[in-house]
Scaffold this motif. Structure first.
Motif, mmCIF file in Angstrom:
data_model
loop_
_atom_site.group_PDB
_atom_site.id
_atom_site.type_symbol
_atom_site.label_atom_id
_atom_site.label_comp_id
_atom_site.label_asym_id
_atom_site.label_seq_id
_atom_site.Cartn_x
_atom_site.Cartn_y
_atom_site.Cartn_z
ATOM 1 N N GLY A 44 0.372 -1.348 -0.094
ATOM 2 C CA GLY A 44 -0.153 0.507 0.174
ATOM 3 C C GLY A 44 0.952 0.973 0.347
ATOM 4 O O GLY A 44 0.272 2.289 -0.264
ATOM 5 N N THR A 45 2.002 1.625 0.504
ATOM 6 C CA THR A 45 3.053 2.173 0.387
ATOM 7 C C THR A 45 2.891 2.925 -1.237
ATOM 8 O O THR A 45 3.155 4.530 -0.759
ATOM 9 C CB THR A 45 4.177 2.050 0.529
ATOM 10 O OG1 THR A 45 4.664 0.955 1.443
ATOM 11 C CG2 THR A 45 4.869 3.215 0.473
ATOM 12 N N ILE A 46 2.981 2.836 -2.043
ATOM 13 C CA ILE A 46 2.763 3.423 -3.560
ATOM 14 C C ILE A 46 1.595 4.267 -3.628
ATOM 15 O O ILE A 46 1.867 5.377 -3.906
ATOM 16 C CB ILE A 46 2.651 1.943 -4.560
ATOM 17 C CG1 ILE A 46 4.233 1.951 -5.080
ATOM 18 C CG2 ILE A 46 2.585 2.890 -6.183
ATOM 19 C CD1 ILE A 46 5.236 1.972 -5.181
ATOM 20 N N GLU A 47 0.366 3.398 -3.411
ATOM 21 C CA GLU A 47 -1.674 4.334 -3.564
ATOM 22 C C GLU A 47 -0.952 5.777 -2.184
ATOM 23 O O GLU A 47 -1.036 6.842 -2.201
ATOM 24 C CB GLU A 47 -2.117 3.338 -2.969
ATOM 25 C CG GLU A 47 -3.642 4.339 -2.641
ATOM 26 C CD GLU A 47 -4.557 2.641 -3.058
ATOM 27 O OE1 GLU A 47 -5.829 3.520 -3.078
ATOM 28 O OE2 GLU A 47 -4.514 1.638 -2.946
ATOM 29 N N GLU A 48 -0.483 5.254 -1.065
ATOM 30 C CA GLU A 48 -0.451 6.435 -0.585
ATOM 31 C C GLU A 48 0.382 7.625 -1.055
ATOM 32 O O GLU A 48 0.063 8.790 -0.534
ATOM 33 C CB GLU A 48 1.042 6.178 0.998
ATOM 34 C CG GLU A 48 -0.021 4.986 2.260
ATOM 35 C CD GLU A 48 0.262 4.793 3.019
ATOM 36 O OE1 GLU A 48 1.207 4.721 3.417
ATOM 37 O OE2 GLU A 48 0.003 3.588 3.623
ATOM 38 N N LEU A 49 1.973 7.027 -2.125
ATOM 39 C CA LEU A 49 2.305 8.082 -1.677
ATOM 40 C C LEU A 49 1.526 8.851 -2.883
ATOM 41 O O LEU A 49 1.728 10.287 -3.450
ATOM 42 C CB LEU A 49 4.021 7.192 -3.006
ATOM 43 C CG LEU A 49 5.228 7.227 -1.792
ATOM 44 C CD1 LEU A 49 6.028 6.465 -2.546
ATOM 45 C CD2 LEU A 49 5.295 8.449 -0.765
ATOM 46 N N CYS A 50 1.316 8.277 -3.871
ATOM 47 C CA CYS A 50 0.145 8.671 -4.973
ATOM 48 C C CYS A 50 -0.616 9.919 -4.727
ATOM 49 O O CYS A 50 -1.031 11.218 -4.874
ATOM 50 C CB CYS A 50 -0.677 7.824 -5.553
ATOM 51 S SG CYS A 50 0.671 6.558 -7.158
ATOM 52 N N ASN A 51 -1.323 9.329 -3.332
ATOM 53 C CA ASN A 51 -2.162 10.550 -2.760
ATOM 54 C C ASN A 51 -1.374 11.607 -2.390
ATOM 55 O O ASN A 51 -2.096 12.449 -2.272
ATOM 56 C CB ASN A 51 -3.032 9.035 -1.606
ATOM 57 C CG ASN A 51 -3.548 8.954 -2.322
ATOM 58 O OD1 ASN A 51 -4.393 8.385 -3.330
ATOM 59 N ND2 ASN A 51 -4.270 7.230 -1.268
ATOM 60 N N LYS A 52 -0.210 11.305 -1.682
ATOM 61 C CA LYS A 52 0.313 12.364 -1.072
ATOM 62 C C LYS A 52 0.734 13.536 -2.295
ATOM 63 O O LYS A 52 0.471 14.613 -2.251
ATOM 64 C CB LYS A 52 1.830 12.219 -0.531
ATOM 65 C CG LYS A 52 2.708 13.519 -0.123
ATOM 66 C CD LYS A 52 3.855 12.206 0.192
ATOM 67 C CE LYS A 52 5.202 13.790 0.781
ATOM 68 N NZ LYS A 52 5.959 12.548 0.875
ATOM 69 N N TYR A 53 0.379 13.294 -3.843
ATOM 70 C CA TYR A 53 1.208 14.418 -4.279
ATOM 71 C C TYR A 53 -0.312 14.719 -5.584
ATOM 72 O O TYR A 53 -0.013 14.759 -6.443
ATOM 73 C CB TYR A 53 2.102 13.617 -5.689
ATOM 74 C CG TYR A 53 3.726 14.048 -4.403
ATOM 75 C CD1 TYR A 53 4.620 14.406 -4.320
ATOM 76 C CD2 TYR A 53 3.637 13.085 -3.566
ATOM 77 C CE1 TYR A 53 5.188 15.185 -3.989
ATOM 78 C CE2 TYR A 53 5.428 12.674 -3.262
ATOM 79 C CZ TYR A 53 5.668 13.953 -2.850
ATOM 80 O OH TYR A 53 7.236 14.402 -2.325
ATOM 81 N N ALA A 54 -1.528 13.900 -5.287
ATOM 82 C CA ALA A 54 -3.079 14.016 -5.706
ATOM 83 C C ALA A 54 -2.780 15.395 -6.549
ATOM 84 O O ALA A 54 -3.555 16.103 -7.745
ATOM 85 C CB ALA A 54 -3.731 13.163 -5.499
ATOM 86 N N GLU A 55 -2.922 16.302 -4.880
ATOM 87 C CA GLU A 55 -3.023 17.209 -5.870
ATOM 88 C C GLU A 55 -2.004 18.848 -6.166
ATOM 89 O O GLU A 55 -1.622 19.445 -7.628
ATOM 90 C CB GLU A 55 -3.054 18.248 -4.523
ATOM 91 C CG GLU A 55 -1.478 18.863 -3.922
ATOM 92 C CD GLU A 55 -1.655 19.340 -2.614
ATOM 93 O OE1 GLU A 55 -1.482 20.199 -2.887
ATOM 94 O OE2 GLU A 55 -1.216 18.966 -1.336
ATOM 95 N N TYR A 56 -0.893 17.385 -7.137
ATOM 96 C CA TYR A 56 -0.100 17.658 -8.338
ATOM 97 C C TYR A 56 0.071 17.177 -9.403
ATOM 98 O O TYR A 56 0.730 17.246 -10.593
ATOM 99 C CB TYR A 56 1.213 17.138 -7.307
ATOM 100 C CG TYR A 56 1.956 18.301 -6.552
ATOM 101 C CD1 TYR A 56 2.121 19.663 -6.575
ATOM 102 C CD2 TYR A 56 2.075 17.308 -5.379
ATOM 103 C CE1 TYR A 56 3.160 20.371 -5.604
ATOM 104 C CE2 TYR A 56 2.554 18.576 -4.144
ATOM 105 C CZ TYR A 56 2.933 19.891 -4.337
ATOM 106 O OH TYR A 56 3.519 20.418 -3.131
ATOM 107 N N GLY A 57 -1.347 16.069 -9.401
ATOM 108 C CA GLY A 57 -2.220 15.306 -10.586
ATOM 109 C C GLY A 57 -1.304 14.536 -10.745
ATOM 110 O O GLY A 57 -1.663 13.339 -11.844
ATOM 111 N N ILE A 58 -0.548 13.514 -9.868
ATOM 112 C CA ILE A 58 -0.223 12.320 -9.776
ATOM 113 C C ILE A 58 -1.346 10.881 -9.490
ATOM 114 O O ILE A 58 -2.032 12.013 -8.603
ATOM 115 C CB ILE A 58 0.144 12.103 -8.274
ATOM 116 C CG1 ILE A 58 1.818 12.470 -8.607
ATOM 117 C CG2 ILE A 58 0.762 10.487 -8.173
ATOM 118 C CD1 ILE A 58 2.665 12.207 -10.278
#
Length: 285
Positions: free
Chosen positions: A263-277
């Protein structure tokens, strides 16, 4: 002169005797093979993963994958990936901002261990050893929202800018060369932040860039920009290593897979969601 010559001959003889003695102590049978034929270098063994430090080469003006944060520290989705991979592998991670034009020289010399910075693998397979692709990407064109430019056809006679030595430039000089031939000019610049400043000022009419860069800029300025509906190309991001460093590439791929499973990848994607990830674009399974 005679004494000197005699001394030289004796020294040579002793060196030869020592060489035979060392060979005997090795306990190996006589062979026609070179003495170092069993070494990693001679056998072609790949020990590239036997490192203590991962030096990540990246473009510090390439948000959201690698950039300077508001606190003045290096940050970004790919840098976070590299840090987590390094921690799990027992490596120290070092972020090395590079001149993008010098990336190949730095990689070949060992000054950096890899290029990990939204690095498109398509078209570069012969130049690097890559990890398996981990993120979907594409090359797109961004214009000002009120420009009236709505399709590739509307780019005829317009000034388009892209980053030097970028995947977008490769596409516009390759598969989309006919489209580029309709532009008034195709400009190149050192980094995309300045390219978008030029778009904002009206100095250029469009920016050709990675999908991730477009999403980042539009997330930061939702009313300022628009992305044309068609893609110039579709491709993938991977981590680039010096040609032949397959063991290191495989180790990074394996660790990224583990990070996805827990689940680490999804957490990092969510961390940068506001940047378009978006985790929807993660492709490594």
């Amino acid at each position: 002169m005679k004494r000197s010559r005699l001394f030289t001959m004796l020294a040579a003889t002793m060196a030869l005797v020592c060489a035979f003695a060392l060979a005997a102590c090795g306990g190996s049978p006589a062979s026609d093979e070179p003495a170092d034929s069993g070494s990693a270098a001679a056998s072609g063994a790949d020990n590239s993963a036997d490192i203590t430090e991962l030096i990540v080469g990246f473009d510090q003006a390439y948000p959201p994958y690698g950039f300077v944060g508001d606190d003045g520290e290096f940050t970004g989705f790919d840098l976070d990936l590299a840090a987590e991979v390094s921690q799990r592998c027992g490596w120290e991670v070092t972020y090395e901002p590079i001149d993008w034009d010098a990336k190949d020289t730095l990689l070949d010399s060992g000054a950096i261990s890899c290029i990990w910075n939204g690095f498109t693998m398509e078209g570069r397979e012969d130049d690097y050893t890559f990890s398996e692709p981990y993120m979907l990407n594409g090359q797109v064109v961004v214009v000002k929202a009120d420009s009236g430019i709505e399709s590739f056809d509307d780019l005829a006679g317009k000034t388009v800018i892209t980053q030097v030595d970028s995947a977008a430039l490769d596409v516009l000089e390759g598969d989309q060369a006919d489209l580029a031939a309709t532009f008034a000019s195709l400009e190149q610049i050192g980094e995309y932040n300045t390219a978008f400043m030029q778009l904002e000022s009206g100095a250029v009419d469009a920016v050709a860039c990675d999908l991730s860069i477009a999403e980042y800029q539009m997330a930061a300025n939702p009313d300022a920009y628009a992305q044309l509906p068609d893609m110039l190309s579709e491709e993938h991001y991977a981590v680039g290593f010096k040609k032949g460093n397959q063991q290191l590439a495989d180790k990074v791929t394996e660790t990224l897979r583990e990070m996805d499973v827990d689940g680490t990848i999804e957490e990092l994607c969510n961390k940068y969601a506001e940047y378009g990830i978006s985790y929807d674009n993660w492709v490594l399974e």
